[in-house]
Design an enzyme around this catalytic site. Sequence first.
Site, PDB file in Angstrom:
ATOM      1  N   HIS A  41      11.022  -9.375   1.039  1.00 25.24           N
ATOM      2  CA  HIS A  41      10.769  -7.939   0.860  1.00 25.24           C
ATOM      3  C   HIS A  41      12.055  -7.154   1.120  1.00 25.24           C
ATOM      4  CE1 HIS A  41       8.921  -3.985   1.456  1.00 25.24           C
ATOM      5  NE2 HIS A  41       7.891  -4.475   0.793  1.00 25.24           N
ATOM      6  N   ASP A  58       0.856  -1.191   0.000  1.00 26.56           N
ATOM      7  CA  ASP A  58       0.000   0.000   0.000  1.00 26.56           C
ATOM      8  C   ASP A  58       0.886   1.233   0.000  1.00 26.56           C
ATOM      9  OD1 ASP A  58       0.801  -0.184   2.701  1.00 26.56           O
ATOM     10  OD2 ASP A  58      -1.065   0.642   3.448  1.00 26.56           O
ATOM     11  N   PHE A 104       6.878   1.891  -4.131  1.00 28.72           N
ATOM     12  CA  PHE A 104       8.281   2.096  -3.771  1.00 28.72           C
ATOM     13  C   PHE A 104       8.820   3.470  -4.162  1.00 28.72           C
ATOM     14  CE2 PHE A 104       8.042  -2.602  -3.992  1.00 28.72           C
ATOM     15  CZ  PHE A 104       8.387  -2.876  -2.683  1.00 28.72           C
ATOM     16  N   TYR A 158       3.031   4.695   0.664  1.00 29.24           N
ATOM     17  CA  TYR A 158       3.700   5.322   1.809  1.00 29.24           C
ATOM     18  C   TYR A 158       2.703   6.233   2.519  1.00 29.24           C
ATOM     19  CZ  TYR A 158       8.158   3.961  -0.382  1.00 29.24           C
ATOM     20  OH  TYR A 158       9.211   3.269  -0.940  1.00 29.24           O
TER      21      TYR A 158
END
Length: 224
Positions: free
Chosen positions: A186, A64, A77, A66
């Site tokens: 991740h 989701d 990202f 930032y």
Amino acid sequence: MGAIANDWLGPLSGEFKKPYYKKLYDKVMEEYRTRQVFPDPNDIFNAFDFTPLSQVKVVILGQDPYHNVGQAHGLCFSVKPGTEIPPSLVNIYQELHDDLGCYIPNNGYLVKWAKQGVMLLNTVLTVRAHAANSHRGIGWEEFTDAAIRILNEQDRPMVFILWGRPAQLKKSMLNNPKHLILEAPHPSPLSAYRGFFGSRPFSRTNAFLEEHGLAPIDWQIENI
């Protein structure tokens, strides 16, 4: 709330007519009216706007947006110019440096990737300020699952990069033998040392694209 206007519109148009989407739309509108929500409403669909369906070569799935001020702008990202580079992206840049020798830039603005066919798609497209995952379960997953299914059905080779468990849960939807699926932990500081570093996703993606007669991605994000 922004709208999708390019070649994504046709394949996704059925979603906009479904009952879940009306509930999602109403909920998101109410959240923007009553809370601080990211990204800017005109940026919600930037992953689709910047990377038309016909141009997608690579898909990177995020979770989701930032949730701090000035960060999110609709690409997973990525952060706006002038914003501190978040820890996960710091680690992505480190792996990119180790994998391809790219220098580590002074910004986290990944639009260059999106415009080359790297779709930077979060599975949830909005979030309340300072509350990670606060819009999980309101309907975005159904919408982005539809987009992932559309991508899976494309009759051309693509690379799907699945970092972390939430992204890897989408793997069962990716059954087209033309596609390459790359999985790794991740890139967040909590998990990057468990196998994200050394996974070489960028060189492996480019090798696959070139094997199939496609131009490789220029992964170098330049200094601003």
